[in-house]
Motif scaffolding. Structure first.
Motif, short mmCIF file in Angstrom:
data_model
loop_
_atom_site.label_atom_id
_atom_site.label_comp_id
_atom_site.label_asym_id
_atom_site.label_seq_id
_atom_site.Cartn_x
_atom_site.Cartn_y
_atom_site.Cartn_z
N SER A 164 -7.38 -0.49 -5.08
CA SER A 164 -6.59 0.27 -4.10
C SER A 164 -5.94 -0.65 -3.06
CB SER A 164 -7.46 1.31 -3.39
OG SER A 164 -8.37 0.69 -2.50
N LEU A 165 -6.37 -1.91 -3.01
CA LEU A 165 -5.77 -2.86 -2.07
C LEU A 165 -4.40 -3.34 -2.53
CD1 LEU A 165 -8.88 -5.04 -1.09
CD2 LEU A 165 -7.84 -3.14 0.17
N PHE A 166 -4.08 -3.14 -3.81
CA PHE A 166 -2.74 -3.43 -4.30
C PHE A 166 -1.81 -2.29 -3.88
CE2 PHE A 166 -5.25 -5.79 -7.48
CZ PHE A 166 -4.59 -7.01 -7.47
N SER A 167 -0.62 -2.63 -3.41
CA SER A 167 0.33 -1.62 -2.97
C SER A 167 1.75 -2.10 -3.26
CB SER A 167 0.16 -1.39 -1.47
OG SER A 167 1.17 -0.55 -0.97
N PRO A 168 2.61 -1.21 -3.76
CA PRO A 168 3.99 -1.63 -4.05
C PRO A 168 4.71 -2.26 -2.86
CG PRO A 168 3.56 0.51 -5.03
CD PRO A 168 2.37 0.18 -4.16
N ASP A 169 4.37 -1.84 -1.62
CA ASP A 169 5.06 -2.43 -0.47
C ASP A 169 4.52 -3.82 -0.11
OD1 ASP A 169 2.65 -1.39 0.65
OD2 ASP A 169 3.61 -1.17 2.61
N LEU A 170 3.53 -4.28 -0.88
CA LEU A 170 3.00 -5.64 -0.68
C LEU A 170 3.32 -6.52 -1.89
CD1 LEU A 170 -0.46 -4.86 0.92
CD2 LEU A 170 1.69 -5.45 2.06
N VAL A 171 4.34 -6.13 -2.65
CA VAL A 171 4.82 -6.92 -3.78
C VAL A 171 6.22 -7.45 -3.42
CG1 VAL A 171 5.45 -6.91 -6.23
CG2 VAL A 171 3.50 -5.55 -5.44
#
Length: 161
Positions: A7-14
């Motif tokens: 859940s720590l992966f997020s599209p706004d952090l790519v």
């Protein structure tokens, strides 16, 4: 031992548009993306540059060249995992002097974890298992959207967990 909290992966952090000459330059640009989102303390930039100098994170693997930098939890406001596929590979010094030249990282995964030791090991083990799989690496490197990158990495991490 901890586990990889996908859940720590997020599209706004790519990020696909970062251009940097080396890790020091890269961290400045990543800082400018993450700080306004409230993930970083003021100490983060100096801390990650110092840690990378002392403990390089470049990995030149058979299927992909990556860097997986992180800092101690006291430099993080809230947990995150940022993923960057830079415009051009970024030079990182090799982890544990595994090779005798800078690693040209095609992918940088910045871990911002609050529980340091155990979670760090679990996350690194999971990611290393993913990066050992040629098809997984090809799939990850083929992504062009934040959503696609997150979905692909999470799917591949779940497959090896």
């Amino acid at each position: 031992m901890g586990t990889l909290d996908t859940s720590l992966f997020s599209p706004d952090l790519v990020f696909f548009d970062i251009e940097a000459t080396d890790s020091i330059d890269f961290f400045g640009k990543l800082h400018d993306r993450l700080a306004p989102k409230g993930y970083l303390k003021d100490t983060w930039l100096d801390a990650i540059r110092t840690r990378e100098t002392n403990y390089p994170t470049g990995l030149e693997l058979e299927n992909i060249s990556v860097a997986i930098p992180h800092v101690e939890p006291e430099n993080i406001e809230k947990p995150y995992i940022a993923v960057a596929k830079p415009v051009r590979p970024v030079a990182f010094q090799p982890m544990a002097a595994m090779v005798d030249h800078p690693v040209q990282a095609q992918l940088v995964i910045n871990l911002g974890l609050l529980a340091h030791d155990e979670d760090q090991v679990a996350v690194l083990q999971t990611l290393m298992n993913v990066f050992m799989d040629k098809a997984a690496c090809e799939d990850i490197l083929a992504q062009t959207t934040g959503e696609g990158m997150v979905n692909t990495i999470v799917k591949r991490c779940n497959e090896v967990a």
